[in-house]
Write a protein that holds these residues in place. Structure first.
Motif, PDB file in Angstrom:
ATOM      1  N   PHE A  39       0.819  -1.209   0.000  1.00 22.31           N
ATOM      2  CA  PHE A  39       0.000   0.000   0.000  1.00 22.31           C
ATOM      3  C   PHE A  39       0.857   1.264   0.000  1.00 22.31           C
ATOM      4  CE2 PHE A  39      -2.946   3.038   2.250  1.00 22.31           C
ATOM      5  CZ  PHE A  39      -3.769   3.250   1.164  1.00 22.31           C
ATOM      6  N   ALA A  40       1.931   1.282   0.761  1.00 17.74           N
ATOM      7  CA  ALA A  40       2.803   2.476   0.801  1.00 17.74           C
ATOM      8  C   ALA A  40       3.351   2.782  -0.591  1.00 17.74           C
ATOM      9  CB  ALA A  40       3.938   2.282   1.796  1.00 17.74           C
ATOM     10  N   ARG A  41       3.681   1.749  -1.349  1.00 20.95           N
ATOM     11  CA  ARG A  41       4.178   1.951  -2.716  1.00 20.95           C
ATOM     12  C   ARG A  41       3.069   2.515  -3.609  1.00 20.95           C
ATOM     13  NH1 ARG A  41       5.273  -1.135  -7.340  1.00 20.95           N
ATOM     14  NH2 ARG A  41       4.280  -2.959  -6.486  1.00 20.95           N
ATOM     15  N   PHE A  42       1.841   2.026  -3.430  1.00 21.65           N
ATOM     16  CA  PHE A  42       0.725   2.574  -4.186  1.00 21.65           C
ATOM     17  C   PHE A  42       0.550   4.068  -3.887  1.00 21.65           C
ATOM     18  CE2 PHE A  42      -3.631   4.041  -3.890  1.00 21.65           C
ATOM     19  CZ  PHE A  42      -3.966   4.046  -5.239  1.00 21.65           C
ATOM     20  N   VAL A  43       0.572   4.442  -2.611  1.00 24.02           N
ATOM     21  CA  VAL A  43       0.412   5.848  -2.221  1.00 24.02           C
ATOM     22  C   VAL A  43       1.509   6.694  -2.858  1.00 24.02           C
ATOM     23  CG1 VAL A  43       0.501   7.453  -0.259  1.00 24.02           C
ATOM     24  CG2 VAL A  43      -0.841   5.344  -0.085  1.00 24.02           C
ATOM     25  N   GLU A  44       2.726   6.192  -2.865  1.00 20.03           N
ATOM     26  CA  GLU A  44       3.846   6.917  -3.494  1.00 20.03           C
ATOM     27  C   GLU A  44       3.579   7.156  -4.976  1.00 20.03           C
ATOM     28  OE1 GLU A  44       8.270   5.685  -4.921  1.00 20.03           O
ATOM     29  OE2 GLU A  44       7.695   5.055  -2.906  1.00 20.03           O
ATOM     30  N   ILE A  45       3.125   6.137  -5.674  1.00 17.41           N
ATOM     31  CA  ILE A  45       2.844   6.271  -7.105  1.00 17.41           C
ATOM     32  C   ILE A  45       1.667   7.223  -7.332  1.00 17.41           C
ATOM     33  CG2 ILE A  45       1.984   5.033  -9.146  1.00 17.41           C
ATOM     34  CD1 ILE A  45       3.654   2.616  -8.165  1.00 17.41           C
ATOM     35  N   TYR A  46       0.599   7.057  -6.566  1.00 20.26           N
ATOM     36  CA  TYR A  46      -0.591   7.883  -6.781  1.00 20.26           C
ATOM     37  C   TYR A  46      -0.300   9.363  -6.550  1.00 20.26           C
ATOM     38  CZ  TYR A  46      -5.465   9.168  -7.120  1.00 20.26           C
ATOM     39  OH  TYR A  46      -6.635   9.722  -7.531  1.00 20.26           O
ATOM     40  N   SER A  47       0.507   9.661  -5.556  1.00 27.76           N
ATOM     41  CA  SER A  47       0.767  11.056  -5.193  1.00 27.76           C
ATOM     42  C   SER A  47       1.950  11.672  -5.934  1.00 27.76           C
ATOM     43  CB  SER A  47       0.995  11.168  -3.686  1.00 27.76           C
ATOM     44  OG  SER A  47       2.150  10.431  -3.311  1.00 27.76           O
ATOM     45  N   ARG A 179      -5.864   4.570 -15.613  1.00 27.90           N
ATOM     46  CA  ARG A 179      -5.004   3.890 -16.594  1.00 27.90           C
ATOM     47  C   ARG A 179      -3.551   4.323 -16.411  1.00 27.90           C
ATOM     48  NH1 ARG A 179      -9.566   4.675 -19.936  1.00 27.90           N
ATOM     49  NH2 ARG A 179      -8.679   6.564 -20.850  1.00 27.90           N
ATOM     50  N   SER A 180      -3.333   5.597 -16.130  1.00 28.19           N
ATOM     51  CA  SER A 180      -1.983   6.100 -15.887  1.00 28.19           C
ATOM     52  C   SER A 180      -1.375   5.442 -14.648  1.00 28.19           C
ATOM     53  CB  SER A 180      -2.023   7.627 -15.718  1.00 28.19           C
ATOM     54  OG  SER A 180      -0.812   8.122 -15.245  1.00 28.19           O
ATOM     55  N   ILE A 181      -2.168   5.308 -13.599  1.00 29.16           N
ATOM     56  CA  ILE A 181      -1.711   4.623 -12.381  1.00 29.16           C
ATOM     57  C   ILE A 181      -1.358   3.173 -12.707  1.00 29.16           C
ATOM     58  CG2 ILE A 181      -2.472   3.745 -10.129  1.00 29.16           C
ATOM     59  CD1 ILE A 181      -1.983   6.682  -9.986  1.00 29.16           C
ATOM     60  N   ALA A 182      -2.214   2.500 -13.474  1.00 32.62           N
ATOM     61  CA  ALA A 182      -1.974   1.096 -13.828  1.00 32.62           C
ATOM     62  C   ALA A 182      -0.677   0.952 -14.616  1.00 32.62           C
ATOM     63  CB  ALA A 182      -3.155   0.546 -14.633  1.00 32.62           C
ATOM     64  N   ARG A 183      -0.444   1.852 -15.578  1.00 26.84           N
ATOM     65  CA  ARG A 183       0.806   1.784 -16.358  1.00 26.84           C
ATOM     66  C   ARG A 183       2.026   1.954 -15.455  1.00 26.84           C
ATOM     67  NH1 ARG A 183      -2.316   4.762 -20.036  1.00 26.84           N
ATOM     68  NH2 ARG A 183      -1.417   6.718 -19.265  1.00 26.84           N
ATOM     69  N   GLU A 184       1.958   2.930 -14.560  1.00 31.86           N
ATOM     70  CA  GLU A 184       3.089   3.171 -13.655  1.00 31.86           C
ATOM     71  C   GLU A 184       3.263   2.017 -12.680  1.00 31.86           C
ATOM     72  OE1 GLU A 184       6.411   5.254 -12.244  1.00 31.86           O
ATOM     73  OE2 GLU A 184       5.284   5.315 -14.113  1.00 31.86           O
ATOM     74  N   TRP A 185       2.165   1.463 -12.206  1.00 30.04           N
ATOM     75  CA  TRP A 185       2.209   0.305 -11.304  1.00 30.04           C
ATOM     76  C   TRP A 185       2.896  -0.869 -12.004  1.00 30.04           C
ATOM     77  CZ3 TRP A 185       1.336  -0.198  -6.258  1.00 30.04           C
ATOM     78  CH2 TRP A 185       1.157  -1.477  -5.732  1.00 30.04           C
TER      79      TRP A 185
END
Length: 195
Positions: A39-47, A179-185
């Motif tokens: 989850f911390a990695r997701f928050v980093e990517i999203y923000s 979609r942008s989040i998914a690509r970066e993820w």
């Protein structure tokens, strides 16, 4: 993908303690399959402010919104947090107030961050809004992010504004951002697997 409101309301999220007078606008599942500790990695990517935020159309809509906001005074400092409305941070229980806050991003001010929740707020002349992210198990060992948007409209104008932007959010703003989040993820997962 849009989810029924119960995907958010049925979970024992800590944010429920703070937003009793807010209206649940949206619940979305984000394409971010991961493990229990990501989850911390997701928050980093999203923000991440440097990440592309979506499509040309979504970016153009944001630019139009900021220009109209400046013209109409929607985003002036006296219309925001701790001016027109008090921050929800003032209501946080002690453990959330003294725990990690999480990153601010864009026009959002972070409220709190836990192992599976992140909440941020904004306020302007139209509304007081909360974006809530949760890290949700599918029951088979895989997790994904879910986003809930909660709003407290500012009078009739706020209600009309929220109704007017709803189709734009659902069709032109959220899908390209996700979609942008998914690509970066996926890009960062490939990088992690290669290491």
């Amino acid at each position: 993908m849009r989810l029924p409101n119960t995907a958010y309301t049925a979970r024992p999220w800590r944010i429920h303690e703070l937003v009793g007078e807010f209206v649940l606008e949206d619940v979305w599942k984000l394409p971010t399959p991961g493990g229990p500790d990501e989850f911390a990695r997701f928050v980093e990517i999203y923000s991440d402010e440097s990440r592309s935020k979506g499509s040309f159309i979504a970016n153009a809509l944001f630019e139009i919104r900021w220009k109209l906001g400046a013209l109409l005074g929607l985003d002036e400092s006296n219309a925001g947090l701790d001016s027109r409305v008090s921050s929800l941070r003032d209501r946080l229980p002690e453990d959330l107030r003294t725990g990690p806050r999480g990153p601010d991003f864009g026009v959002f001010t972070s409220l709190y961050l836990t192992d599976d929740e992140w909440a941020a707020e904004l306020a302007n002349r139209t509304c007081h809004a909360v974006m809530h992210m949760g890290w949700v198990s599918d029951g088979a060992g895989c997790y994904h992010a879910e986003m809930a948007v909660l709003v407290k409209p500012n009078g009739l104008f706020g209600k009309l504004y929220m109704a007017g932007i709803k189709p734009f959010r659902h069709w032109l703003v959220y899908p390209p951002i996700f979609r942008s989040i998914a690509r970066e993820w996926q890009r960062r997962n490939v990088g992690r697997i290669a290491d």
